[in-house]
Design a protein around this motif. Sequence first.
Motif, PDB file in Angstrom:
ATOM      1  N   ARG A 112      -1.670  14.876  -2.316  1.00 23.75           N
ATOM      2  CA  ARG A 112      -1.756  13.872  -0.656  1.00 23.75           C
ATOM      3  C   ARG A 112      -0.808  13.028   0.294  1.00 23.75           C
ATOM      4  NH1 ARG A 112      -5.376   7.990  -0.683  1.00 23.75           N
ATOM      5  NH2 ARG A 112      -5.146   7.706   2.071  1.00 23.75           N
ATOM      6  N   ARG A 113      -0.548  13.746   1.840  1.00 26.72           N
ATOM      7  CA  ARG A 113       1.117  13.798   2.048  1.00 26.72           C
ATOM      8  C   ARG A 113       1.347  12.363   2.581  1.00 26.72           C
ATOM      9  NH1 ARG A 113       3.504  18.039   2.971  1.00 26.72           N
ATOM     10  NH2 ARG A 113       3.864  17.463   5.154  1.00 26.72           N
ATOM     11  N   GLU A 114       0.075  11.688   3.012  1.00 22.47           N
ATOM     12  CA  GLU A 114       0.192  10.972   3.874  1.00 22.47           C
ATOM     13  C   GLU A 114       0.684   9.204   2.728  1.00 22.47           C
ATOM     14  OE1 GLU A 114      -4.327  11.135   2.895  1.00 22.47           O
ATOM     15  OE2 GLU A 114      -2.783  12.627   4.287  1.00 22.47           O
ATOM     16  N   ALA A 115       1.385   9.575   1.470  1.00 25.05           N
ATOM     17  CA  ALA A 115       1.147   8.355   0.646  1.00 25.05           C
ATOM     18  C   ALA A 115       2.435   9.214   0.113  1.00 25.05           C
ATOM     19  CB  ALA A 115       0.399   8.814  -0.436  1.00 25.05           C
ATOM     20  N   VAL A 116       2.719   7.934  -0.663  1.00 27.25           N
ATOM     21  CA  VAL A 116       4.369   8.225  -1.326  1.00 27.25           C
ATOM     22  C   VAL A 116       3.835   7.613  -2.580  1.00 27.25           C
ATOM     23  CG1 VAL A 116       5.751   6.218  -0.370  1.00 27.25           C
ATOM     24  CG2 VAL A 116       6.679   7.981  -1.470  1.00 27.25           C
ATOM     25  N   THR A 117       4.829   7.567  -3.996  1.00 27.02           N
ATOM     26  CA  THR A 117       4.901   6.477  -4.948  1.00 27.02           C
ATOM     27  C   THR A 117       5.787   6.366  -5.460  1.00 27.02           C
ATOM     28  OG1 THR A 117       2.778   7.744  -5.702  1.00 27.02           O
ATOM     29  CG2 THR A 117       4.239   7.136  -7.295  1.00 27.02           C
ATOM     30  N   VAL A 118       6.881   6.065  -6.003  1.00 30.48           N
ATOM     31  CA  VAL A 118       7.602   5.100  -6.222  1.00 30.48           C
ATOM     32  C   VAL A 118       7.720   4.383  -7.312  1.00 30.48           C
ATOM     33  CG1 VAL A 118       9.629   3.772  -5.702  1.00 30.48           C
ATOM     34  CG2 VAL A 118       8.356   4.304  -3.446  1.00 30.48           C
ATOM     35  N   THR A 119       8.921   4.809  -8.262  1.00 25.92           N
ATOM     36  CA  THR A 119       8.863   4.409  -9.706  1.00 25.92           C
ATOM     37  C   THR A 119      10.474   4.076  -9.771  1.00 25.92           C
ATOM     38  OG1 THR A 119       6.766   6.033 -10.986  1.00 25.92           O
ATOM     39  CG2 THR A 119       8.616   4.824 -11.790  1.00 25.92           C
ATOM     40  N   VAL A 120      10.116   2.577 -10.002  1.00 27.48           N
ATOM     41  CA  VAL A 120      11.847   2.216 -10.333  1.00 27.48           C
ATOM     42  C   VAL A 120      11.932   1.599 -11.962  1.00 27.48           C
ATOM     43  CG1 VAL A 120      12.979  -0.268  -9.565  1.00 27.48           C
ATOM     44  CG2 VAL A 120      11.617   0.736  -7.959  1.00 27.48           C
ATOM     45  N   THR A 121      12.886   1.807 -12.474  1.00 30.44           N
ATOM     46  CA  THR A 121      13.140   1.101 -13.799  1.00 30.44           C
ATOM     47  C   THR A 121      14.335   0.559 -13.052  1.00 30.44           C
ATOM     48  OG1 THR A 121      12.402   3.507 -14.539  1.00 30.44           O
ATOM     49  CG2 THR A 121      13.642   2.389 -15.935  1.00 30.44           C
ATOM     50  N   ALA A 122      14.383  -0.517 -14.169  1.00 33.43           N
ATOM     51  CA  ALA A 122      14.756  -1.718 -13.369  1.00 33.43           C
ATOM     52  C   ALA A 122      15.467  -1.929 -14.868  1.00 33.43           C
ATOM     53  CB  ALA A 122      14.751  -3.197 -12.602  1.00 33.43           C
ATOM     54  N   THR A 123      16.760  -2.408 -15.231  1.00 36.38           N
ATOM     55  CA  THR A 123      17.138  -2.767 -16.655  1.00 36.38           C
ATOM     56  C   THR A 123      17.754  -4.944 -16.019  1.00 36.38           C
ATOM     57  OG1 THR A 123      17.553  -1.178 -16.991  1.00 36.38           O
ATOM     58  CG2 THR A 123      18.607  -2.948 -18.598  1.00 36.38           C
ATOM     59  N   PRO A 124      17.075  -5.868 -16.312  1.00 36.23           N
ATOM     60  CA  PRO A 124      18.220  -6.648 -16.604  1.00 36.23           C
ATOM     61  C   PRO A 124      19.697  -7.248 -16.672  1.00 36.23           C
ATOM     62  CG  PRO A 124      15.954  -7.705 -16.911  1.00 36.23           C
ATOM     63  CD  PRO A 124      16.149  -5.966 -17.285  1.00 36.23           C
ATOM     64  N   ARG A 125      20.337  -7.917 -16.156  1.00 38.76           N
ATOM     65  CA  ARG A 125      21.227  -7.844 -17.086  1.00 38.76           C
ATOM     66  C   ARG A 125      21.495  -8.572 -17.650  1.00 38.76           C
ATOM     67  NH1 ARG A 125      25.937  -6.732 -13.482  1.00 38.76           N
ATOM     68  NH2 ARG A 125      25.279  -7.024 -11.900  1.00 38.76           N
ATOM     69  N   GLY A 126      22.612  -8.263 -18.746  1.00 40.43           N
ATOM     70  CA  GLY A 126      22.698  -9.109 -20.299  1.00 40.43           C
ATOM     71  C   GLY A 126      21.340  -8.946 -21.025  1.00 40.43           C
ATOM     72  N   ASP A 127      20.407  -7.575 -20.776  1.00 37.37           N
ATOM     73  CA  ASP A 127      19.523  -7.677 -21.480  1.00 37.37           C
ATOM     74  C   ASP A 127      19.405  -5.849 -22.449  1.00 37.37           C
ATOM     75  OD1 ASP A 127      15.910  -7.309 -21.658  1.00 37.37           O
ATOM     76  OD2 ASP A 127      16.406  -8.783 -22.807  1.00 37.37           O
ATOM     77  N   ASP A 128      18.862  -5.895 -22.679  1.00 42.78           N
ATOM     78  CA  ASP A 128      18.526  -4.088 -23.064  1.00 42.78           C
ATOM     79  C   ASP A 128      17.563  -2.577 -22.986  1.00 42.78           C
ATOM     80  OD1 ASP A 128      16.970  -5.704 -25.115  1.00 42.78           O
ATOM     81  OD2 ASP A 128      18.454  -4.235 -26.831  1.00 42.78           O
ATOM     82  N   SER A 129      16.280  -3.882 -22.542  1.00 43.55           N
ATOM     83  CA  SER A 129      15.295  -3.249 -22.406  1.00 43.55           C
ATOM     84  C   SER A 129      14.998  -3.141 -20.448  1.00 43.55           C
ATOM     85  CB  SER A 129      13.700  -4.143 -22.967  1.00 43.55           C
ATOM     86  OG  SER A 129      13.990  -5.601 -22.044  1.00 43.55           O
ATOM     87  N   ALA A 130      14.265  -2.229 -20.332  1.00 43.16           N
ATOM     88  CA  ALA A 130      14.120  -1.451 -19.012  1.00 43.16           C
ATOM     89  C   ALA A 130      12.136  -2.005 -18.439  1.00 43.16           C
ATOM     90  CB  ALA A 130      14.641  -0.377 -18.496  1.00 43.16           C
ATOM     91  N   MET A 131      12.241  -2.952 -17.165  1.00 45.41           N
ATOM     92  CA  MET A 131      10.941  -2.548 -17.066  1.00 45.41           C
ATOM     93  C   MET A 131      10.627  -1.576 -16.475  1.00 45.41           C
ATOM     94  SD  MET A 131      10.882  -5.465 -14.654  1.00 45.41           S
ATOM     95  CE  MET A 131      12.607  -6.253 -13.585  1.00 45.41           C
ATOM     96  N   VAL A 132       9.838  -1.252 -16.377  1.00 39.47           N
ATOM     97  CA  VAL A 132       8.823   0.514 -15.189  1.00 39.47           C
ATOM     98  C   VAL A 132       8.622  -0.695 -14.347  1.00 39.47           C
ATOM     99  CG1 VAL A 132       8.234   2.377 -15.139  1.00 39.47           C
ATOM    100  CG2 VAL A 132       9.496   1.784 -16.859  1.00 39.47           C
ATOM    101  N   VAL A 133       8.028  -0.402 -12.717  1.00 37.12           N
ATOM    102  CA  VAL A 133       6.978  -0.480 -12.082  1.00 37.12           C
ATOM    103  C   VAL A 133       7.251   0.217 -11.078  1.00 37.12           C
ATOM    104  CG1 VAL A 133       6.521  -2.466 -10.350  1.00 37.12           C
ATOM    105  CG2 VAL A 133       8.167  -2.894 -12.160  1.00 37.12           C
ATOM    106  N   THR A 134       5.594   1.068 -10.852  1.00 36.52           N
ATOM    107  CA  THR A 134       5.097   1.930 -10.084  1.00 36.52           C
ATOM    108  C   THR A 134       4.759   1.703  -9.248  1.00 36.52           C
ATOM    109  OG1 THR A 134       4.999   3.286 -12.061  1.00 36.52           O
ATOM    110  CG2 THR A 134       3.805   4.199  -9.902  1.00 36.52           C
ATOM    111  N   LEU A 135       4.917   1.408  -7.400  1.00 40.93           N
ATOM    112  CA  LEU A 135       4.632   1.124  -6.412  1.00 40.93           C
ATOM    113  C   LEU A 135       3.798   2.559  -5.673  1.00 40.93           C
ATOM    114  CD1 LEU A 135       7.514  -1.505  -6.464  1.00 40.93           C
ATOM    115  CD2 LEU A 135       4.796  -2.000  -6.801  1.00 40.93           C
ATOM    116  N   THR A 136       2.509   2.162  -4.890  1.00 40.33           N
ATOM    117  CA  THR A 136       1.926   3.500  -3.388  1.00 40.33           C
ATOM    118  C   THR A 136       2.420   2.373  -2.828  1.00 40.33           C
ATOM    119  OG1 THR A 136      -0.144   2.500  -4.683  1.00 40.33           O
ATOM    120  CG2 THR A 136       0.714   4.044  -5.806  1.00 40.33           C
ATOM    121  N   ALA A 137       2.474   3.259  -1.657  1.00 42.10           N
ATOM    122  CA  ALA A 137       1.801   3.138  -0.305  1.00 42.10           C
ATOM    123  C   ALA A 137       1.327   4.020   0.599  1.00 42.10           C
ATOM    124  CB  ALA A 137       2.671   3.032   0.677  1.00 42.10           C
TER     125      ALA A 137
END
Length: 139
Positions: A112-137
């Motif tokens: 689908r050309r008129e859409a985008v999916t963004v996957t963000v991998t974020a590691t909180p400062r001082g923590d060793d586990s990452a959260m993965v958030v997928t957003l679409t528009a």
Amino acid sequence: MSTIDTERFGTDIYVPIDPDEEIRVTPTGDLQSQTGYANLRHALESCAVTTPGELIHRPEYGGGLIEAVETANTPTGRARLSNKLSRSLLRDARYGEISVAAAQGLPSDPTRREAVTVTVTATPRGDDSAMVVTLTAAE
């Protein structure tokens, strides 16, 4: 996964990202708040969908996901979106590391050309586990 210190990531009023969702009120009539990891995740999602310049006192804030739908169907457009969102998120001292990947289409329809999916991998400062958030528009 390590234990996340809920105080480290702050408390804020819950403001819905979805325009169809109503603001939540507690039984005592207060606006609902969120604390800790949930607050950090919500801040990430809010940043992604905010258009830079939308907040008067923080014009550099925002990843511009919604406005990028029209331009993210090219490799250059997706790279710009990833870069803009990464830079905006890294201004928040609560994040230690950020990785952003933007792809054309939706998870259910990658062509689908008129859409985008963004996957963000974020590691909180001082923590060793990452959260993965997928957003679409999409248009």
